[in-house]
Design an enzyme around this catalytic site. Structure first.
Site, PDB file in Angstrom:
ATOM      1  N   GLU A  59       0.814  -1.198   0.000  1.00  0.00           N
ATOM      2  CA  GLU A  59       0.000   0.000   0.000  1.00  0.00           C
ATOM      3  C   GLU A  59       0.859   1.265   0.000  1.00  0.00           C
ATOM      4  O   GLU A  59       0.516   2.267  -0.637  1.00  0.00           O
ATOM      5  CB  GLU A  59      -0.923   0.014   1.238  1.00  0.00           C
ATOM      6  CG  GLU A  59      -1.914  -1.141   1.273  1.00  0.00           C
ATOM      7  CD  GLU A  59      -1.412  -2.320   2.096  1.00  0.00           C
ATOM      8  OE1 GLU A  59      -2.207  -2.899   2.836  1.00  0.00           O
ATOM      9  OE2 GLU A  59      -0.196  -2.651   1.978  1.00  0.00           O
ATOM     10  N   CYS A  91      -0.711   0.371   7.641  1.00  0.00           N
ATOM     11  CA  CYS A  91      -1.160   0.768   6.300  1.00  0.00           C
ATOM     12  C   CYS A  91      -2.569   1.352   6.330  1.00  0.00           C
ATOM     13  O   CYS A  91      -2.922   2.168   5.474  1.00  0.00           O
ATOM     14  CB  CYS A  91      -1.105  -0.427   5.347  1.00  0.00           C
ATOM     15  SG  CYS A  91       0.589  -0.943   4.969  1.00  0.00           S
ATOM     16  N   ASP A 207      23.075 -39.126  -0.328  1.00  0.00           N
ATOM     17  CA  ASP A 207      23.245 -38.209  -1.456  1.00  0.00           C
ATOM     18  C   ASP A 207      24.121 -36.999  -1.160  1.00  0.00           C
ATOM     19  O   ASP A 207      24.572 -36.329  -2.088  1.00  0.00           O
ATOM     20  CB  ASP A 207      21.873 -37.715  -1.935  1.00  0.00           C
ATOM     21  CG  ASP A 207      20.974 -38.849  -2.402  1.00  0.00           C
ATOM     22  OD1 ASP A 207      21.515 -39.895  -2.801  1.00  0.00           O
ATOM     23  OD2 ASP A 207      19.741 -38.681  -2.362  1.00  0.00           O
TER      24      ASP A 207
END
Length: 370
Positions: A59, A91, A207
């Protein structure tokens, strides 16, 4: 015939506000993604979006662009304007001070600090307020934020890459690469939108992944790496593991081992100990603790054991499945380590949210039916 609450023009402007909000998809955490469009006499006079916590809200950007033209204008905002002072001012007060005549919000803010008070403050100042326009789209955009605010836990999205017969790795743990390059790059975009990436020690052991975001376009914004989380009940992870490099990592364990904890902290990792009665990590407690750290969305990339535990414990909110057109046979590893069922009524039922072809593979987004 009654007059519709919102016009086609209202829909078009809110759709634009949502498009702007999506520009912050990768960067706003822990804040929600918000866009704003200000319209005066049928023309857009200001627009903006929230890019990063601590920076001006959507805003504010839109009001700065609109200037004096904001007086008497309509502001379309994807989330109820805030009414409290955090790192930035409220806001709602900024909109009132600018003389905006009407505010249309896609959804009310689930944050208890706002929870309708922003719209109420605007209405008390004489501003016409409405909400609910494209609400479902706004909720989907901020589904993790909504989850954290309403359930006290993040939204957990579990990603798997499988063959057509539902296998994630061969019996010898070989899994690279089941899916193609396009699907793998798409996976990085889903990583990028998450606040944290979750895996288990088994995946780290087999991994040794980095679990970082690579090859994603952040536009003009500074790239952000999600927090990397390893579930490791016995704290077996080695301090030199790739996932711990550069810090920004959290190891969640179930035992108090001062020497191992110290070794992990020495390389910049944080450690959280949350045991359950079986000596494993208490998964729901972990999610609550992560919510307290401002984690909205978790992107899980784990092996079938942790996947199974998360599913059994009811921790999974969404499945992101990349399915490759190949068959590898029954001896390969499946997606989840689950108990054998004796009745189909015991199965976990899913709702397919989306099916998309990515390169040669299919991406399926699905959610458990509660």
């Amino acid at each position: 015939m009654s007059t519709p609450l919102f016009t086609a023009i209202d829909h078009a402007h809110m759709a634009e506000a949502l498009r702007l909000a999506r520009l912050g998809l990768y960067t706003t955490t822990p804040n929600p993604r918000v866009g704003c469009v200000i319209v005066k006499d049928g023309a857009v006079v200001g627009s903006g979006w929230h890019a990063k916590a601590g920076e001006p809200h959507a805003e504010v950007h839109a009001l700065r662009e609109a200037g004096e033209q904001a007086r008497g204008a309509t502001a379309y905002v994807t989330l109820e304007p805030c009414n409290h002072t955090g790192r930035t001012g409220p806001c709602s007060e900024a909109l009132i001070a600018a003389g905006v005549g009407r505010v249309v919000a896609a959804m009310q803010d689930p944050n208890p600090l706002v929870a309708g008070e922003g719209l109420a403050r605007l209405a008390a100042a004489g501003v016409q307020v409405q909400s609910g326009l494209l609400e479902s789209e706004a909720i989907e955009l901020n589904i993790g934020f909504v989850s954290r605010m309403t359930r006290g836990r993040p939204w957990l999205r579990l990603k798997t890459a499988t063959t057509l017969d539902g296998k994630t790795a061969l019996n010898n743990n070989v899994s690279q690469w089941i899916t193609g390059e396009a699907a793998r790059q798409d996976g990085h975009r889903w990583r990028a939108r998450a606040c944290a990436i979750l895996t288990g020690f088994g995946t780290v052991k087999e991994d040794n992944p980095q679990l970082t975001v690579r090859g994603v376009d952040y536009g003009d914004l500074e790239p952000r790496q999600p927090l990397r989380i390893v579930v490791d009940s016995r704290l077996q992870i080695y301090p030199t593991a790739n996932v711990l490099r550069g810090g920004n990592a959290l190891v969640v364990g179930a035992i108090e081992d001062p020497s191992r904890i110290a070794a992990l902290r020495d390389v910049g990792a944080d450690v959280l100990i949350i045991p359950n009665e079986q000596g494993k990590v208490e998964l729901h407690g972990m999610l609550r603790a992560l919510a307290e750290r401002g984690i909205n969305e978790i992107h899980g990339e784990a092996g079938f054991k942790l996947n199974g535990s998360l599913l059994r414990e009811g921790c999974v909110d969404e499945f992101l499945i990349y399915q490759a057109p190949m068959l590898v046979g029954d001896s390969a590893q499946g997606m989840f380590n689950l108990q054998e069922l004796t009745e189909l009524s015991q199965a976990t039922r899913l709702k397919i949210v989306e099916r998309t072809i990515i390169g040669d593979d299919m991406r399926i987004l699905a959610r458990p039916l509660r």
